[in-house]
Design an enzyme around this catalytic site. Structure first.
Site, PDB file in Angstrom:
ATOM      1  N   ASP A  60       0.874  -1.178   0.000  1.00  8.41           N
ATOM      2  CA  ASP A  60       0.000   0.000   0.000  1.00  8.41           C
ATOM      3  C   ASP A  60       0.903   1.218   0.000  1.00  8.41           C
ATOM      4  OD1 ASP A  60      -1.755   2.082   0.468  1.00  8.41           O
ATOM      5  OD2 ASP A  60      -2.190   1.514   2.541  1.00  8.41           O
TER       6      ASP A  60
ATOM      7  N   LYS B  51       2.783  11.711  -3.153  1.00  5.22           N
ATOM      8  CA  LYS B  51       1.887  10.870  -3.945  1.00  5.22           C
ATOM      9  C   LYS B  51       0.852  11.709  -4.695  1.00  5.22           C
ATOM     10  CE  LYS B  51      -1.607   7.221  -3.349  1.00  5.22           C
ATOM     11  NZ  LYS B  51      -2.193   6.248  -2.406  1.00  5.22           N
TER      12      LYS B  51
ATOM     13  N   GLU C 133      -7.242   0.638  -4.578  1.00  6.99           N
ATOM     14  CA  GLU C 133      -7.245   0.560  -3.118  1.00  6.99           C
ATOM     15  C   GLU C 133      -8.573   0.050  -2.534  1.00  6.99           C
ATOM     16  OE1 GLU C 133      -5.943   4.451  -2.007  1.00  6.99           O
ATOM     17  OE2 GLU C 133      -3.897   4.106  -2.708  1.00  6.99           O
TER      18      GLU C 133
ATOM     19  N   ASP D 176     -13.282   4.967   1.008  1.00  6.11           N
ATOM     20  CA  ASP D 176     -11.855   5.023   1.327  1.00  6.11           C
ATOM     21  C   ASP D 176     -11.372   6.480   1.331  1.00  6.11           C
ATOM     22  OD1 ASP D 176      -9.133   4.770   1.551  1.00  6.11           O
ATOM     23  OD2 ASP D 176      -8.869   3.456  -0.167  1.00  6.11           O
TER      24      ASP D 176
END
Length: 567
Positions: free
Chosen positions: A6, A68, A145, A168
């Protein structure tokens, strides 16, 4: 050996599927989570994880986080004398996870399933894959994800037909996916989200609120902006976490040898957060529309991501669906565990029954077209979707287009990804030209076929029936290096001197102590200075037992001052 990773905005984690279950891999500090932070220390060595993050408020120009969010963008971050792209910074985090996994598993790790936000576009996905390759990993698959979270939840073990929504909300991105299981198949019915919404944005609300309160006191000089912002970010993160279980928190910052304090209550925070909470609604509604599934038909609403711990978010989700969401999966660890399950499926682990996991194309894929208006003028730059968002992949679709001008000798096919009616607002992926016979407008037709696979590879085939002419294009990463250039970049990263793993614990603690020294005044600061000096003296002795005892004492003192270290 293949592992699941992850790669998060705030924290990253690795896991492996063995002995019939997914298992998290601890890092050199014994933690399951590794902060997605990269820094350069005073000797020029690279720091990754907690040792880097603890230096962010004291060395903002030598530390990078939240990179990211810029994956796939032409953006560079300067750390010391070197410039890093977002994928290079991500590669350093991935390489650290790889080293920790090899140390823990006792064997070489060569492959990985890496997770990405469901709403990452083509450029962001290719940048993530490139980061894995730069870290020395064969990226077996990029897994969305929310899909990984569903695997961690265990829907691959269910026999009855069920439908789930995965909500999420992580540190930097927000994803919503609706999944359905039937006859051993996990099918993603819809994925939507917001790639610029996460816990960091809620922190920014608190940062800006405190800056506004003390705007007359903080007249910043040139070069001070980053230093103040990082102090405020750290304080905002701690205050936001405190509000999870308390009705009030305090943001405390020392700036120019003056202590400032700002009280934040649950009510004041929720008022600030109202616009962000409203932004959570549209992706949820879009996922339900696209999947054609009624909210009442969903078996569970599964919360994933550290930011879902916020009571204001949980209340919003409860209000949206009229019921409490499931909290059975660990919000910070579920995605890594699910990636490990997918890695186990890839490795055909005997403990996993045969399960097929399908996914969807998160964005519409199409071409630029034009149309004639009532006066006969051509209006160009319009987007014509060929594969619409949330179409199950792999998929192949064909569209027939015609010439727009008399006597055209060629047609240029421009390929885009996005949802806007105008291509200028979408992401350009590539283009190709195909010759056509010179004929009056509308007499020559071309067939444009898009083929999109499970790994996000798009192949474009253009056929001119009138001549038999055929042109093909496979969308590759035009912005990134390939072949020899990629290998050269990988070796350059590999050559960077990375601080030894066995010293991570002491480096992280010293960085934390120095940060605490800057954040306090008076007797408390003097006390911290004495503790630092004592710890440095013990480190010089190189006696492992004394170092361990001194480390425990210093950690305990710091915990009493500011609470335990958070990940």
């Amino acid at each position: 050996m293949i592992i699941g990773i992850d790669l998060g905005t705030t924290n990253s984690a690795a896991a492996v599927f063995r002995d019939g279950k997914a298992e998290l891999i601890p890092n050199s500090l014994g933690h399951n989570l590794t902060p997605s932070a990269v820094g350069i220390d005073d000797n020029g060595d690279v720091l990754v994880g907690l040792p880097a993050r603890e230096r962010q408020s004291t060395h903002p120009n030598l530390t990078a986080t939240a990179f990211k969010r810029y994956m796939g963008a032409k953006r560079e971050t300067r750390l010391g004398k070197k410039l890093f792209s977002p994928e290079e910074l991500s590669a350093l985090v991935l390489a650290s996870l790889k080293r920790d996994a090899e140390a823990y598993l006792g064997e070489k790790v060569t492959e990985a399933v890496i997770t990405v936000p469901a709403y990452f576009n083509d450029k962001q996905r290719k940048a993530t894959r490139r980061a894995g390759e730069l870290a020395g990993l064969k990226v077996e698959r990029l897994l969305n994800e929310p899909t990984a979270a569903a695997l961690a939840y265990g829907i691959h073990l269910l026999d009855d037909e069920s439908q789930f929504l995965v909500f999420d909300l992580g540190g930097g991105t927000f994803d919503v996916s609706i999944l359905e299981i039937f006859e051993g198949v996990i099918e993603v019915r819809a994925s939507t989200g917001d790639a610029r919404l996460g816990g960091e944005d809620f922190n920014d609300l608190l940062v800006n609120d405190m800056r506004y309160k003390f705007r007359d006191d903080w007249k910043l000089k040139s070069g001070e902006e980053d230093a103040l912002r990082e102090k405020l970010r750290a304080s905002a993160e701690r205050a936001r976490r405190t509000l999870t279980n308390a009705s009030e928190a305090s943001m405390d910052v020392v700036w120019r040898d003056t202590a400032y304090s700002h009280a934040v209550t649950t009510d004041s925070f929720e008022a600030l957060a109202a616009p962000l909470i409203e932004r959570l609604r549209e992706p949820v509604l879009r996922s339900l529309r696209d999947s054609q599934i009624n909210a009442a038909a969903l078996k569970e609403i599964v919360l994933v991501g550290g930011a879902t711990r916020m009571p204001v978010v949980r209340r919003a989700v409860t209000k949206m669906f009229g019921r409490f969401p499931s909290q059975t999966v660990h919000p910070d660890e579920a995605v890594a565990l699910g990636a490990a399950v997918q890695a186990g499926l890839k490795a055909r682990d005997v403990a996993l029954k045969e399960v097929a996991v399908t996914d969807v194309c998160p964005f519409s894929l199409g071409v630029a077209t034009g149309e004639r208006d009532a006066s006969g003028h051509v209006r160009s730059g319009l987007f014509s979707p060929i594969i619409e968002r949330n179409t199950t992949v792999p998929v192949s679709r064909i569209e027939v287009l015609s010439s727009l001008q008399d006597g055209q000798s060629e047609i240029e096919v421009e390929i885009y990804q996005g949802e806007s009616r105008f291509v200028v607002d979408n992401v350009a992926l590539g283009k190709l030209r195909v010759p056509i016979p010179r004929r009056p407008a509308g007499e020559i037709f071309i067939e444009v076929r898009f083929t999109y696979d499970i790994n996000g590879l798009l192949e474009v085939d253009v056929h001119v029936p009138a001549t038999g002419e055929r042109r093909q294009l496979v969308i590759v990463d035009e912005d990134g290096p390939s072949g020899a250039d990629l290998e050269k970049q990988r070796k350059a990263l590999e050559a960077l001197k990375v601080h030894p793993r066995d010293a991570d614990t002491n480096r992280a603690l010293m960085a934390r102590a120095n940060r605490a020294f800057e954040n306090h005044l008076g007797d408390v600061r003097d006390h911290i200075a004495r503790l630092i000096s004592q710890f440095e003296s013990v480190l010089d002795s190189q006696d492992p037992r004394l170092v361990e005892r001194a480390r425990t004492e210093l950690s305990s003192h710091l915990d009493s001052l500011e609470g335990e270290t958070w990940l």
